[in-house]
Design a protein around this motif. Structure first.
Motif, mmCIF file in Angstrom:
data_model
loop_
_atom_site.group_PDB
_atom_site.id
_atom_site.type_symbol
_atom_site.label_atom_id
_atom_site.label_comp_id
_atom_site.label_asym_id
_atom_site.label_seq_id
_atom_site.Cartn_x
_atom_site.Cartn_y
_atom_site.Cartn_z
ATOM 1 N N ALA A 104 -42.007 -64.946 -68.355
ATOM 2 C CA ALA A 104 -42.937 -65.764 -68.018
ATOM 3 C C ALA A 104 -44.090 -66.008 -68.221
ATOM 4 O O ALA A 104 -44.039 -67.421 -68.792
ATOM 5 C CB ALA A 104 -42.271 -65.676 -66.646
ATOM 6 N N GLU A 108 -45.995 -69.962 -69.523
ATOM 7 C CA GLU A 108 -46.967 -70.433 -68.880
ATOM 8 C C GLU A 108 -48.498 -69.581 -69.621
ATOM 9 O O GLU A 108 -49.098 -71.086 -68.938
ATOM 10 C CB GLU A 108 -47.192 -69.525 -67.614
ATOM 11 C CG GLU A 108 -45.540 -69.715 -66.599
ATOM 12 C CD GLU A 108 -45.890 -71.014 -66.020
ATOM 13 O OE1 GLU A 108 -47.288 -71.842 -65.887
ATOM 14 O OE2 GLU A 108 -44.181 -71.243 -65.559
ATOM 15 N N ARG A 127 -40.210 -67.051 -60.855
ATOM 16 C CA ARG A 127 -39.150 -67.653 -62.346
ATOM 17 C C ARG A 127 -38.612 -65.995 -62.371
ATOM 18 O O ARG A 127 -37.556 -65.982 -62.347
ATOM 19 C CB ARG A 127 -39.548 -67.598 -63.711
ATOM 20 C CG ARG A 127 -39.316 -68.125 -64.960
ATOM 21 C CD ARG A 127 -38.057 -69.070 -64.272
ATOM 22 N NE ARG A 127 -36.682 -69.436 -65.601
ATOM 23 C CZ ARG A 127 -36.042 -69.773 -65.821
ATOM 24 N NH1 ARG A 127 -35.445 -70.765 -64.572
ATOM 25 N NH2 ARG A 127 -35.310 -70.597 -66.774
ATOM 26 N N GLN A 130 -35.525 -66.017 -59.952
ATOM 27 C CA GLN A 130 -35.097 -66.214 -60.407
ATOM 28 C C GLN A 130 -33.363 -66.103 -61.316
ATOM 29 O O GLN A 130 -32.827 -66.158 -61.281
ATOM 30 C CB GLN A 130 -35.427 -67.726 -59.824
ATOM 31 C CG GLN A 130 -35.878 -68.640 -59.443
ATOM 32 C CD GLN A 130 -36.495 -69.758 -59.684
ATOM 33 O OE1 GLN A 130 -36.491 -70.463 -60.934
ATOM 34 N NE2 GLN A 130 -36.656 -70.813 -58.702
ATOM 35 N N ALA A 163 -36.060 -66.205 -68.842
ATOM 36 C CA ALA A 163 -37.353 -66.578 -68.276
ATOM 37 C C ALA A 163 -38.302 -67.176 -68.842
ATOM 38 O O ALA A 163 -39.647 -67.808 -68.683
ATOM 39 C CB ALA A 163 -37.633 -64.843 -67.823
ATOM 40 N N GLY A 165 -37.986 -69.682 -70.373
ATOM 41 C CA GLY A 165 -37.741 -71.346 -70.700
ATOM 42 C C GLY A 165 -36.882 -71.694 -71.574
ATOM 43 O O GLY A 165 -37.328 -72.709 -71.914
#
Length: 250
Positions: A104, A108, A127, A130, A163, A165
């Motif tokens: 993640a 980012e 993230r 989740q 993770a 995305g």
């Protein structure tokens, strides 16, 4: 509608050996697509080219209409495509949670200025939490990834892609090495965790292929000989002759 992934007349040669011979493939957004074929057909080579691990000898690869043919793996990943490998690629010495948090954070890191690092770190942790639940590893968050069972490591592999995305996932034999019960659970996990994302999967387990894919393409000797729904591929004479065999239904 722009295809999520478009492979256009892709060729790949290694010296005098031609591995891919004009592959065409179009996958719609949100579609689950399986690529099957005998060993040596060129499936792993094609996966490698799509993910940026090599360059085609000729042809073009597009991700949602953007040419990614000559991009490297990191650049392709930042555009939303993630790949899992046949062998697990987790950080064995980190916890499950920290593995996901690293993925993640990588996603980012290019967003915003340096003073926002703390915000990005917090978003990455959220993230990761989740994704833990999405891949069924919530109870294993603080366990070292290297101590997970093989099936759990494959679930973590999937989690790493989520993770980060990614909207488009390449899964290379996600049920390889699993028994029947583990493979069935893995397919249900993939179905639920990748809902709404585009999926291209190489798999030899035909139960997994026909149970998950919306459409199937068959690669034989570097060429796609058929693409269609599972029902169409089951009954395709050339596919039976080249790969499935006449006794497949039985």
């Amino acid at each position: 509608m722009t295809a999520a992934l478009a492979v256009q007349r892709v060729h790949k040669s290694f010296g005098a050996t031609e591995v891919l011979r004009g592959v065409d493939l179009s996958i719609e957004p949100g579609e689950r697509h399986a690529l099957i074929g005998p060993n040596g057909a060129g499936k792993s080579t094609l996966f490698n080219l799509i993910a940026g691990g090599g360059r085609p000898s000729a042809g073009r690869i597009e991700l949602f209409g953007v040419d990614i043919t000559r991009l490297g793996p990191a650049a392709v990943n930042r555009r939303g495509l993630a790949r899992s490998f046949q062998n697990t690629s987790v950080f064995a010495g980190l916890s499950v949670f920290d593995n996901l948090r690293c993925a993640a954070l990588f996603a980012e890191r290019g967003r915003g200025s340096r003073w926002r690092r703390w915000t990005h770190a917090r978003a990455a942790s959220t993230r990761a939490e989740q994704v833990l639940d999405a891949v069924g590893l919530g109870a294993r968050a603080q366990v070292l990834a290297g101590t997970l069972s093989y099936a759990e490591q494959r679930a973590l592999d999937l989690g790493l892609a989520l993770a980060g995305g990614a909207h488009t996932l390449l899964l290379d034999e996600p049920t390889a090495g699993m028994n029947r019960a583990e493979a069935a659970r893995a397919i249900e996990l993939i179905r639920s965790a990748t809902a709404g994302r585009t999926l291209l999967m190489v798999e030899h387990d035909m139960d997994a292929v026909f149970g998950l894919a919306d459409r199937i393409s068959v690669l034989v000797e570097g060429r796609v000989i058929a693409t269609g729904t599972p029902a169409a591929i089951r009954s395709h004479a050339a596919v039976r002759a080249a790969y499935l065999g006449d006794g497949f239904e039985r």
